[in-house]
Write a protein that holds these residues in place. Structure first.
Motif, PDB file in Angstrom:
ATOM      1  N   VAL A 180       0.833  -1.208   0.000  1.00 53.05           N
ATOM      2  CA  VAL A 180       0.000   0.000   0.000  1.00 53.05           C
ATOM      3  C   VAL A 180       0.866   1.256   0.000  1.00 53.05           C
ATOM      4  O   VAL A 180       2.059   1.192   0.301  1.00 53.05           O
ATOM      5  N   ARG A 181       0.214   2.402  -0.341  1.00 48.79           N
ATOM      6  CA  ARG A 181       0.825   3.703  -0.054  1.00 48.79           C
ATOM      7  C   ARG A 181       0.004   4.309   1.087  1.00 48.79           C
ATOM      8  O   ARG A 181      -0.286   3.585   2.042  1.00 48.79           O
ATOM      9  N   SER A 182      -0.387   5.599   0.981  1.00 50.13           N
ATOM     10  CA  SER A 182      -1.125   6.143   2.133  1.00 50.13           C
ATOM     11  C   SER A 182      -2.638   6.048   1.964  1.00 50.13           C
ATOM     12  O   SER A 182      -3.381   6.204   2.923  1.00 50.13           O
ATOM     13  N   ALA A 183      -3.101   5.758   0.747  1.00 54.75           N
ATOM     14  CA  ALA A 183      -4.550   5.802   0.522  1.00 54.75           C
ATOM     15  C   ALA A 183      -5.284   4.624   1.157  1.00 54.75           C
ATOM     16  O   ALA A 183      -6.336   4.805   1.781  1.00 54.75           O
ATOM     17  N   GLY A 193       3.249  -4.341   3.231  1.00 49.64           N
ATOM     18  CA  GLY A 193       4.394  -3.499   2.878  1.00 49.64           C
ATOM     19  C   GLY A 193       3.917  -2.105   2.533  1.00 49.64           C
ATOM     20  O   GLY A 193       2.983  -1.931   1.760  1.00 49.64           O
ATOM     21  N   ARG A 194       4.553  -1.104   3.132  1.00 44.48           N
ATOM     22  CA  ARG A 194       4.203   0.289   2.874  1.00 44.48           C
ATOM     23  C   ARG A 194       5.256   0.830   1.907  1.00 44.48           C
ATOM     24  O   ARG A 194       6.437   0.946   2.286  1.00 44.48           O
ATOM     25  N   ALA A 195       4.839   1.131   0.670  1.00 50.10           N
ATOM     26  CA  ALA A 195       5.778   1.698  -0.307  1.00 50.10           C
ATOM     27  C   ALA A 195       5.942   3.177   0.013  1.00 50.10           C
ATOM     28  O   ALA A 195       5.447   4.053  -0.688  1.00 50.10           O
ATOM     29  N   GLY A 196       6.609   3.450   1.088  1.00 48.26           N
ATOM     30  CA  GLY A 196       6.786   4.808   1.585  1.00 48.26           C
ATOM     31  C   GLY A 196       7.223   4.738   3.042  1.00 48.26           C
ATOM     32  O   GLY A 196       7.701   3.693   3.508  1.00 48.26           O
ATOM     33  N   THR A 197       7.012   5.833   3.779  1.00 49.43           N
ATOM     34  CA  THR A 197       7.555   5.939   5.141  1.00 49.43           C
ATOM     35  C   THR A 197       6.484   5.769   6.223  1.00 49.43           C
ATOM     36  O   THR A 197       6.553   4.856   7.048  1.00 49.43           O
ATOM     37  N   GLY A 198       5.499   6.679   6.240  1.00 48.13           N
ATOM     38  CA  GLY A 198       4.514   6.713   7.336  1.00 48.13           C
ATOM     39  C   GLY A 198       3.619   5.484   7.320  1.00 48.13           C
ATOM     40  O   GLY A 198       3.128   5.077   6.271  1.00 48.13           O
ATOM     41  N   VAL A 199       3.408   4.906   8.497  1.00 48.49           N
ATOM     42  CA  VAL A 199       2.584   3.690   8.592  1.00 48.49           C
ATOM     43  C   VAL A 199       1.322   3.943   9.434  1.00 48.49           C
ATOM     44  O   VAL A 199       0.728   3.016   9.964  1.00 48.49           O
ATOM     45  N   GLY A 225      13.529   5.982   1.176  1.00 45.38           N
ATOM     46  CA  GLY A 225      13.387   6.063  -0.281  1.00 45.38           C
ATOM     47  C   GLY A 225      12.794   7.389  -0.743  1.00 45.38           C
ATOM     48  O   GLY A 225      13.073   7.858  -1.848  1.00 45.38           O
ATOM     49  N   ASN A 226      11.958   8.007   0.114  1.00 44.18           N
ATOM     50  CA  ASN A 226      11.350   9.277  -0.324  1.00 44.18           C
ATOM     51  C   ASN A 226      11.802  10.478   0.517  1.00 44.18           C
ATOM     52  O   ASN A 226      11.220  11.555   0.446  1.00 44.18           O
ATOM     53  N   THR A 227      12.864  10.292   1.299  1.00 42.45           N
ATOM     54  CA  THR A 227      13.344  11.363   2.184  1.00 42.45           C
ATOM     55  C   THR A 227      13.638  12.661   1.430  1.00 42.45           C
ATOM     56  O   THR A 227      13.144  13.739   1.797  1.00 42.45           O
ATOM     57  N   ALA A 247       4.187  16.519   6.675  1.00 43.97           N
ATOM     58  CA  ALA A 247       4.357  15.230   7.379  1.00 43.97           C
ATOM     59  C   ALA A 247       3.009  14.509   7.446  1.00 43.97           C
ATOM     60  O   ALA A 247       2.732  13.643   6.612  1.00 43.97           O
ATOM     61  N   ARG A 248       2.151  14.889   8.398  1.00 44.37           N
ATOM     62  CA  ARG A 248       0.829  14.262   8.494  1.00 44.37           C
ATOM     63  C   ARG A 248      -0.206  15.273   8.955  1.00 44.37           C
ATOM     64  O   ARG A 248       0.057  16.100   9.846  1.00 44.37           O
ATOM     65  N   GLY A 249      -1.406  15.160   8.377  1.00 41.58           N
ATOM     66  CA  GLY A 249      -2.470  16.114   8.671  1.00 41.58           C
ATOM     67  C   GLY A 249      -2.804  16.201  10.143  1.00 41.58           C
ATOM     68  O   GLY A 249      -2.928  17.292  10.694  1.00 41.58           O
ATOM     69  N   PRO A 288      -1.881  18.257  -2.893  1.00 39.03           N
ATOM     70  CA  PRO A 288      -2.602  17.043  -2.457  1.00 39.03           C
ATOM     71  C   PRO A 288      -1.678  15.877  -2.093  1.00 39.03           C
ATOM     72  O   PRO A 288      -1.596  14.892  -2.835  1.00 39.03           O
ATOM     73  N   HIS A 289      -0.979  15.976  -0.978  1.00 37.49           N
ATOM     74  CA  HIS A 289      -0.084  14.930  -0.471  1.00 37.49           C
ATOM     75  C   HIS A 289       0.910  14.479  -1.565  1.00 37.49           C
ATOM     76  O   HIS A 289       0.921  13.319  -1.973  1.00 37.49           O
ATOM     77  N   LEU A 290       1.723  15.434  -1.975  1.00 39.72           N
ATOM     78  CA  LEU A 290       2.646  15.183  -3.094  1.00 39.72           C
ATOM     79  C   LEU A 290       4.100  15.024  -2.649  1.00 39.72           C
ATOM     80  O   LEU A 290       4.987  14.914  -3.494  1.00 39.72           O
ATOM     81  N   GLY A 291       4.328  15.041  -1.323  1.00 36.82           N
ATOM     82  CA  GLY A 291       5.710  15.020  -0.835  1.00 36.82           C
ATOM     83  C   GLY A 291       6.566  13.932  -1.460  1.00 36.82           C
ATOM     84  O   GLY A 291       7.737  14.145  -1.782  1.00 36.82           O
ATOM     85  N   ALA A 292       5.978  12.753  -1.634  1.00 35.23           N
ATOM     86  CA  ALA A 292       6.771  11.623  -2.141  1.00 35.23           C
ATOM     87  C   ALA A 292       6.532  11.382  -3.623  1.00 35.23           C
ATOM     88  O   ALA A 292       7.032  10.415  -4.183  1.00 35.23           O
ATOM     89  N   SER A 293       5.756  12.293  -4.240  1.00 36.24           N
ATOM     90  CA  SER A 293       5.377  12.044  -5.630  1.00 36.24           C
ATOM     91  C   SER A 293       6.396  12.595  -6.618  1.00 36.24           C
ATOM     92  O   SER A 293       6.157  13.605  -7.284  1.00 36.24           O
ATOM     93  N   THR A 294       7.518  11.923  -6.670  1.00 40.60           N
ATOM     94  CA  THR A 294       8.502  12.212  -7.722  1.00 40.60           C
ATOM     95  C   THR A 294       8.845  10.885  -8.388  1.00 40.60           C
ATOM     96  O   THR A 294       8.667   9.812  -7.777  1.00 40.60           O
ATOM     97  N   ALA A 324      11.538   9.101  -6.164  1.00 43.51           N
ATOM     98  CA  ALA A 324      11.085   8.530  -4.881  1.00 43.51           C
ATOM     99  C   ALA A 324      10.178   7.333  -5.123  1.00 43.51           C
ATOM    100  O   ALA A 324      10.309   6.298  -4.455  1.00 43.51           O
ATOM    101  N   GLN A 325       9.264   7.452  -6.083  1.00 44.98           N
ATOM    102  CA  GLN A 325       8.336   6.339  -6.322  1.00 44.98           C
ATOM    103  C   GLN A 325       9.072   5.103  -6.804  1.00 44.98           C
ATOM    104  O   GLN A 325       8.735   3.981  -6.430  1.00 44.98           O
ATOM    105  N   SER A 326      10.059   5.324  -7.630  1.00 47.52           N
ATOM    106  CA  SER A 326      10.844   4.186  -8.113  1.00 47.52           C
ATOM    107  C   SER A 326      11.598   3.536  -6.938  1.00 47.52           C
ATOM    108  O   SER A 326      11.574   2.323  -6.755  1.00 47.52           O
TER     109      SER A 326
END
Ligand SMILES: NC(=O)C1=CN([C@@H]2O[C@H](COP(=O)(O)OP(=O)(O)OC[C@H]3O[C@@H](n4cnc5c(N)ncnc54)[C@H](O)[C@@H]3O)[C@@H](O)[C@H]2O)C=CC1
Ligand SMILES: O=C(O)C(=O)COP(=O)(O)O
Length: 520
Positions: A59-62, A80-86, A107-109, A241-243, A288-294, A297-299
């Motif tokens: 998953v990601r954050s959705a 598995g979280r494809a990102g940081t926040g769980v 990976g998305n720091t 970071a988080r809402g 719209p929650h784009l911090g990791a949207s490059t 980072a996604q790769s």
């Protein structure tokens, strides 16, 4: 593959968020059936997980992996979280169910840090408003007077991976960086150029605040009316970071009163956000929650999570286990864990057989390990907890094993066994031992990792190590009564001959034996 090694059967994996295609490709190359099904409603997600028999979920954050999902998806072993926040995954429910949660830390720091800086720069120069004005056909050079960052103070709350990168970048703009993190000392902060200070000192110093902490019960609403009131008038707030870290109604009130000079928000308490007043406020810049949207980072996170799944399927260690303190990271640890598990099974069986006196309902097992194994305290405790639970007929892996054992009234302590002071010059202990400190008479078992083999029983050395495999029986008797058991296979007796431990060919009850344990 031994029972305590990190092996997860991962034949089918569901990817329920938009994860870079490299994730599916790596899983497929390893022979794992990976299905991408994005945007499933909660009920549809449960239906897919249960009918599809997926052992893994990416998953990601959705996707919200809540208790309901975890309890329904009985085949699920790894999320598995494809990102940081769980924070979108119920870690307690996952641990209770023995589901391992992994993330892709790091990976998305850089992308998240760059985005936080972008929000601060864009906000202070009102880029969003100027751009909207240009698009509307205007050329207004007076309306968008900005604020310079040079010489201003930036407060970085959370000095982990992202917070440090943000501080580094904003110092290049001439900002003074102050910060707070309970896990970072002032000396460490100084080494990466941040002046550490307690939160109540930090707020009044800041011209801008940027948040880089995870959403946890103690960080929820970290920025609230009281905090905003203690900041300088006109303070800028950046949240990538988080809402839930910012109390949105309080922020809106501070924006309206002018106490807050502007907010750059990438994340919201509810996503997509419900309250349009904040989004449409002139001094708010949102994404719209784009911090990791490059692309990069996604790769990286897709590859990082897929590779960890493949390692788990092969029984190899992983670096991103969020609730997997008990997992062995290498074969040597796995060998000691297997010993801890089997010794605990034997120890708990001994208590059940009445070898240790009754003393309350709770069972306290004490793991005593050589100093060299001190760093493995948690993996060994998890393995021992799983072993003790096996004696009670509960078969489970290492994830959440300590908590599950606690619930069953079993505590597993850990201590380093020192060489006995009286024996001057005595060699440091090399065996792992388990005893029951609360019970009399004393009952203990000890062994070595290779094998795994039992070498001590009730404080006495056995004449030969006994491999803890198959079925083991223990018989305590006077020396004269021992000969009848010599017909048993692989008998190992204690130094004074009062106790014989035997390994049998198959499950069997030994006449007169105090306990009989079958390891599997
Ligand atoms: N907008 C986005 O797309 C992204 C958002 N994030 C968010 O950023 C957060 C931080 O990520 P990383 O820096 O990689 O995590 P990290 O784990 O490296 O750093 C977090 C730091 O926060 C500290 N901390 C915990 N409680 C605190 C408190 N009360 N006050 C101050 N510091 C506290 C921790 O000690 C830790 O050093 C993630 O948990 C995630 O929620 C991460 C990536 C992308
Ligand atoms: O990694 C994180 O913590 C993020 O917030 C990124 O979220 P995303 O994967 O873009 O939904």
């Amino acid at each position: 593959m031994s029972e305590s090694a990190v092996q997860f059967p991962l034949r089918r994996v569901l990817l329920s968020d938009d994860v870079d295609p490299r994730c599916v490709a790596i899983l497929a190359d390893a022979g794992i059936d990976a299905q991408l099904k994005v945007g499933l409603a909660p009920d549809a997600l449960i239906a897919e997980l249960t009918s599809g028999g997926y052992e893994g979920l990416v998953v990601r954050s959705a996707t919200k992996v809540n208790r309901q999902v975890l309890e329904a998806a009985t085949a699920l072993r790894v999320v598995g979280r494809a990102g940081t926040g769980v924070d979108n995954i119920d870690l307690n429910a996952a641990s209770e169910r023995g589901v391992l949660v992994l993330n892709a830390p790091g990976g998305n720091t850089v992308s998240a840090a760059e985005h936080a800086c972008t929000l601060l720069l864009g906000l202070t120069r009102r880029v969003h408003l100027a751009d909207a004005s240009m698009r509307a056909g205007r050329w207004d050079r007076k309306k968008f007077l900005g604020t310079e960052l040079h010489g201003k103070t930036l407060a970085v709350v959370g000095l982990g991976r992202i917070g440090r990168e943000v501080a580094n970048r904003m110092r290049a703009f001439g900002m003074r960086t102050i910060g707070y993190d309970p896990m970072v000392t002032p000396e460490q902060a100084k080494e990466f150029g941040v002046e550490w200070m307690e939160l109540d000192k930090l707020w009044p110093e800041a011209d801008a605040v940027t948040l880089h902490v995870p959403l946890l019960p103690h960080t929820e609403n970290l920025v609230n009316a009281r905090v905003l009131a203690s900041c300088r008038r006109g303070v800028f707030i950046i949240n990538a970071a988080r809402g839930g870290l910012v109390q949105e109604a309080d922020l809106l009130a501070a924006l309206e009163s002018g106490q807050c000079g502007g907010a750059g928000l990438d994340v919201f308490a509810v996503e997509p956000p419900q309250d349009a007043r904040l989004l449409q406020h002139e001094r708010v810049l949102t994404t719209p929650h784009l911090g990791a949207s490059t692309i990069e980072a996604q790769s990286r996170v897709a590859v990082e999570i897929a590779e960890q799944f493949v390692r788990l399927a092969r029984g190899e260690g992983v670096h991103g286990a969020v609730n997997g303190e008990g997992l062995a990271a290498n074969p040597e640890t796995a060998a000691w864990q297997l010993l801890a598990r089997r010794l605990a099974q034997l120890a708990a069986a001994g208590v059940a057989a009445g070898l240790a006196g009754p003393n309350g309902d709770r069972l306290r097992l004490r793991l005593r390990a050589p100093a060299a194994l001190a760093r493995l305290a948690r993996p060994l405790q998890a393995a021992a907890a799983a072993g003790a639970l096996a004696t009670r007929g509960e078969s489970r892996g290492l994830v959440g094993a300590v908590a599950a054992a606690n619930k069953q009234g079993i505590d597993v302590d850990f201590e380093v066994a020192e060489a006995e002071v009286v024996k001057k010059g005595a060699a440091a202990p090399t065996t792992l031992e388990i005893d029951c400190p609360d019970r009399r008479p004393g009952w203990s078992v000890g062994g070595v990792g290779s094998g795994p083999a039992l070498t001590r029983c009730c404080g006495r050395e056995l004449s030969q190590p006994l491999v803890l495999d198959g079925t083991v029986a223990l018989l305590q008797a006077g020396a004269a009564q021992l000969p009848p058991v010599q017909r048993l296979l692989a008998a190992a007796r204690s130094a004074d001959g009062s106790c014989v431990v035997c390994r049998l060919d198959g499950p069997a009850a030994v006449e007169g034996s105090q306990l009989c344990v079958t390891f599997s």
